[in-house]
Design a protein around this motif. Structure first.
Motif, PDB file in Angstrom:
ATOM      1  N   PHE A   1      -3.406  34.274  54.956  1.00 34.91           N
ATOM      2  CA  PHE A   1      -2.809  33.693  56.150  1.00 34.91           C
ATOM      3  C   PHE A   1      -1.876  32.559  55.726  1.00 34.91           C
ATOM      4  O   PHE A   1      -2.162  31.837  54.767  1.00 34.91           O
TER       5      PHE A   1
ATOM      6  N   GLU B   1      -1.062  32.290  60.289  1.00 35.11           N
ATOM      7  CA  GLU B   1      -0.759  33.653  60.709  1.00 35.11           C
ATOM      8  C   GLU B   1      -0.955  34.616  59.547  1.00 35.11           C
ATOM      9  O   GLU B   1      -0.612  34.309  58.402  1.00 35.11           O
TER      10      GLU B   1
ATOM     11  N   THR C   1      -1.346  26.428  62.911  1.00 37.01           N
ATOM     12  CA  THR C   1      -1.796  27.799  63.050  1.00 37.01           C
ATOM     13  C   THR C   1      -1.583  28.521  61.732  1.00 37.01           C
ATOM     14  O   THR C   1      -0.591  28.282  61.043  1.00 37.01           O
TER      15      THR C   1
ATOM     16  N   ARG D   1      -4.286  35.717  63.615  1.00 38.31           N
ATOM     17  CA  ARG D   1      -4.025  34.311  63.288  1.00 38.31           C
ATOM     18  C   ARG D   1      -5.273  33.505  63.611  1.00 38.31           C
ATOM     19  O   ARG D   1      -6.143  33.958  64.366  1.00 38.31           O
TER      20      ARG D   1
END
Length: 647
Positions: free
Chosen positions: A467, A549, A547, A538
Motif C-alpha cells: 500500500f 492505497e 490514506t 485502501r
C-alpha cells in the motif's frame, strides 16, 4: 518526514530509479511581549500594510468578539486526580530511559489536570556549548505542527463572528494571486477541507519546507504562490496531511482581518491568553519583506536542535519555517503549553475568566468533523481525534521539525492534558508514546495477555499487499522517493493478525469489533480498511492523517525488484562480453559495431545510475542534509544516467 533508508532499501532505490527515470528527470514579535500593562503598540514598520478585508457573506449583526465574552468553564473531571509524586516518578523513569536509549539531548514535559499544573519539568541540555539546561519556564522549543492549532482558533473565531463560513470555498477569502486553480477538479476546496486535511493536494516538502539560511526565507504569500501543489483528487474524499493547506488557511484569515498572520495570532490569542513566551517569529536579522524577527530576550532562550553521531551530539542549524508560518513556525515553553492546554480543556476560557474562543468552537475541537470510514480515526476542526487506552478518546496534535518533536494530547473526560517535547531528531518515539503511557498506567492498565484474534488467517490474508501513502509528491524525484518511503507492506500472521511495516518499522494489529477495523497491539492506535471495493483497496491510518492505497500490479515491489535485478545482471553481462570479445578475433559489421557501442554505453549508464542511487541512500540517514541539499549531486547523477539509458 524522516528519510532514512536501510541497506535493503538502498538497492530498491537504485532499481526503481531506473524505471522512473523519465519522470524523475523533469526537475527541474510578536516581540516578546511583556505583560499587557507594559506591552507597546506595534510600530508601523513592524507590520505589513493592512490588506483589503474580504467578506463572503455580510453578517447583519456580527457576533461579539470572543475576547470580550465570558463563557462558562467546563466542569472538572470526576476521575481520580493524579498524584504528583507518583506521576513524577513514572515520567522520570520513562523519559530518562528513552533519552539514554535514543540519545536525546534534552526534553521537557508538562501535565495539567482540572485547571492545575500537576507536573512541569525539564531534562537534559538546551545548549551544550553554553552549558544551558532545559528550563520548563524559559526554554523555547519548536513545536512544529502544533502551530496549526493556533491557526484553527483564529479561523474559528472568524467563522463565529460571521465573517467566514466553514463550507465556503477558500478562494472567497484569498487575494487573487493566491487563489487555487481547478487543475481538472470539479469541486472547489472549502475551509472545511483544509481543517480536515482533505483538500486533495499532493504533499511536497523536500528542499522548500525548511530553510537553513534566513536569507532564503520567503514571505508567506510568495511561498504559497511559488510552491502550489498539484490537486491530485477531489476535495473531501481522502485524508492526506497538508502543510500547504494549513498555511493557506492562515493566509485567508490574515486577508479577511487585514492583519499580518503573526500579528493576528499575537493580538487575538497569545497576549490575551498570557502566552508571553510563545511566538510565531524566528530569530534572524530584520528584513523589510518579512515579519519582524523574534525578540532578543526570547531568542536567547531558544533550545538548540541536535543530531546524534558516533562522536556525540552535533548541534544543528536553526530551521526556518517562517515562509509557511501558519503550519509550523511557533516556538513555546512547556510552561506556556501548560497554560494553553488549560485553555483548551476549559472551553476557551483563561483562569482569569477571559474568553479566547467560544464554547461552540471548543466543542468543534473535540468533535469529529470528518471520519473516512467507520472505526477510523478522524479529524475534528483542525485537531486530531486521538484514541487513548481504556477505549477513551481525546484530541490534540503532534508536531515535528527536522530535529524537534512535540506532542500535545488532551483527554477531557480525565480533565487531563499532556505536552512533551524533545530537541533531538531521535526523540520521536518518546513524544509519541508518553501521553498514552500516562493514561494507560494511571487509568487503564493493559491486560496481561492479548486476546485471541477475532479473524482467521484466511480472513486476514484478504488484507495482504503493498500500500502507498497519499501523503507524498506525485511526480519528479520527490515523487520517486515518496514511492519508496511511503510504502506499507501488509502481511497476515499465523494467528490471524496483521503485521504492517512502514518506514518506522513493523507493528502488529489485531481485528477489532467492526469489520475491517484493526487495533494496535502496542498502543491505542487504530486503523480501518475502506469497506468499499471489496474492503481492502485502501486503509486509513491514525498515525499520520493519511490514506494508504493498494499498489497496482505494475508498481508492486516484487516486480520492480525483479526488473532491477534483471537490469543489473544484463548490464554486468554486457560489460563482461566486451572484455571477452576483445581477447579473440571477432569481426563485426558497421551496424553490429554501433549496436555494441550503444549496448555498452547503456550498461555503463544503468550501473552508474544504480551506484549513485545506492550512495544517495547510504547518506540519507541525516535527514537535515537530505532536506537542505535536495536533490543533491548523487541523485541528480543517478536520474540523468537513468534517463539517458532509458532513451
Amino acid at each position: 518526514m524522516a528519510l532514512r533508508l536501510s541497506s535493503r532499501s538502498a538497492a530498491l532505490v537504485a532499481v526503481v530509479g531506473c524505471w522512473l527515470a523519465t519522470a524523475s528527470a523533469v526537475h527541474a514579535q510578536d516581540a516578546v511581549v511583556p505583560p499587557p500593562a507594559e506591552a507597546a503598540a506595534p510600530t508601523p514598520s513592524a507590520a505589513a500594510p493592512p490588506r483589503r478585508r474580504v467578506v463572503a457573506k455580510p453578517a447583519a449583526k456580527p457576533a461579539t468578539p470572543p475576547a470580550a465574552t465570558a463563557a462558562p468553564a467546563v466542569p472538572p473531571s470526576t476521575a481520580t486526580p493524579l498524584s504528583r509524586p507518583e506521576l513524577e516518578a513514572f515520567v522520570d523513569g520513562l523519559v530518562r530511559r528513552a533519552m539514554a536509549d535514543d540519545h536525546v539531548a534534552g526534553a521537557a514535559v508538562a501535565v495539567v489536570q482540572n485547571g492545575q499544573v500537576v507536573l512541569k519539568k525539564g531534562y537534559g541540555a538546551a545548549s551544550l556549548s553554553e552549558g544551558r539546561p532545559v528550563d520548563p519556564d524559559r526554554t523555547l522549543f519548536r513545536i512544529g505542527s502544533i502551530s496549526k492549532t493556533f491557526t484553527w482558533i483564529a479561523l474559528m473565531n472568524e467563522i463565529e463572528a460571521g465573517r467566514m463560513r466553514m463550507d465556503a470555498p477558500v478562494n472567497l477569502y484569498l487575494p487573487e494571486r493566491l487563489q487555487l486553480k481547478d487543475q481538472g477538479q470539479s469541486t472547489p476546496v472549502r475551509l472545511r477541507d483544509l481543517m480536515t486535511h482533505t483538500p486533495g493536494f499532493e504533499d511536497r516538502m523536500l528542499g522548500q519546507l525548511f530553510e537553513r539560511d534566513w536569507r532564503r526565507v520567503r514571505p508567506l504569500a510568495a511561498y504559497l504562490r511559488q510552491e502550489r501543489p498539484k490537486r491530485v483528487r477531489e476535495p473531501g474524499l481522502l485524508p492526506a496531511y497538508s502543510n500547504y493547506g494549513a498555511a493557506l488557511a492562515g493566509a485567508a484569515v490574515a486577508n479577511v482581518t487585514g492583519k499580518p498572520f503573526e500579528t493576528l495570532i499575537a493580538d487575538e490569542i497569545l497576549l490575551p491568553a498570557g502566552l508571553y513566551h510563545t511566538t510565531f517569529r524566528e530569530p534572524r536579522p530584520w528584513r523589510d519583506d518579512l515579519p519582524a524577527p523574534m525578540a532578543e530576550n526570547l531568542a536567547g532562550d531558544v533550545s538548540n536542535g541536535f543530531h546524534w553521531t558516533p562522536l556525540g551530539w552535533r548541534s544543528q542549524p536553526f530551521e526556518y519555517v517562517g515562509q509557511i508560518a501558519p503550519a509550523g513556525s511557533a516556538s513555546s515553553t512547556p510552561a506556556d503549553m501548560a497554560r494553553y492546554m488549560t485553555l483548551l480543556l476549559n472551553g476557551g476560557v483563561t483562569p482569569g475568566g477571559r474568553t479566547i474562543f467560544s464554547p461552540r468552537t471548543s466543542a468543534a475541537f473535540r468533535t469529529p468533523l470528518y471520519r473516512p470510514a467507520p472505526g477510523a480515526a478522524g479529524w475534528n476542526a483542525g485537531f486530531r481525534d486521538i484514541a487513548l487506552p481504556g477505549d477513551r478518546h481525546g484530541f490534540g496534535h503532534d508536531g515535528s521539525t527536522l530535529t524537534f518533536h512535540a506532542n500535545m494530547v488532551l483527554a477531557p473526560d480525565l480533565g487531563l492534558g499532556v505536552f512533551v517535547v524533545t530537541n533531538t531528531d531521535s526523540g520521536g518515539a518518546l513524544t509519541a508514546e508518553l501521553p498514552g503511557a500516562i493514561v494507560e498506567h494511571f487509568y487503564a492498565p493493559r491486560p496481561p495477555l492479548a486476546a485471541p484474534s477475532l479473524i482467521s488467517l484466511d480472513e486476514a490474508r484478504a488484507y495482504e499487499g503493498d500500500f502507498l501513502t497519499t501523503r507524498r509528491a506525485y511526480g519528479g524525484l520527490e515523487g520517486f522517493i515518496g514511492r519508496i518511503m511511503g510504502l506499507a507492506r501488509v502481511k497476515a500472521t499465523p494467528d490471524g493478525r496483521l503485521s504492517i511495516t512502514t518506514k518506522s518499522g513493523p507493528r502488529l494489529w489485531t481485528a477489532g469489533d467492526q469489520p475491517g477495523v484493526f487495533k494496535a497491539m502496542d498502543g491505542a492506535d487504530a486503523l480501518a480498511f475502506d469497506p468499499r471495493d471489496g474492503g481492502a483497496a485502501r486503509f486509513f491510518a491514525s498515525w499520520g492523517g493519511e490514506t494508504y492505497e493498494r499498489v497496482a500490479f505494475p508498481f508492486q515491489r516484487g516486480l520492480l525488484v525483479a526488473l532491477a535485478a534483471l537490469t543489473a545482471v544484463a548490464s554486468v553481462v554486457t560489460l563482461a562480453g566486451v572484455f571477452m570479445r576483445n581477447r579473440r578475433e571477432f569481426r563485426q559489421t558497421q551496424s553490429q559495431s554501433r549496436a555494441a557501442l550503444m549496448q555498452t554505453t547503456q550498461a555503463v549508464l544503468w550501473l552508474v545510475s544504480m551506484a549513485s542511487f545506492a550512495i544517495f541512500a547510504s547518506r540519507a540517514g541525516d535527514t537535515a542534509k537530505v532536506f537542505f541539499n535536495w536533490p543533491g549531486g548523487w541523485l541528480l547523477t543517478a536520474s540523468a544516467c537513468a534517463l539517458v539509458a532509458s532513451v
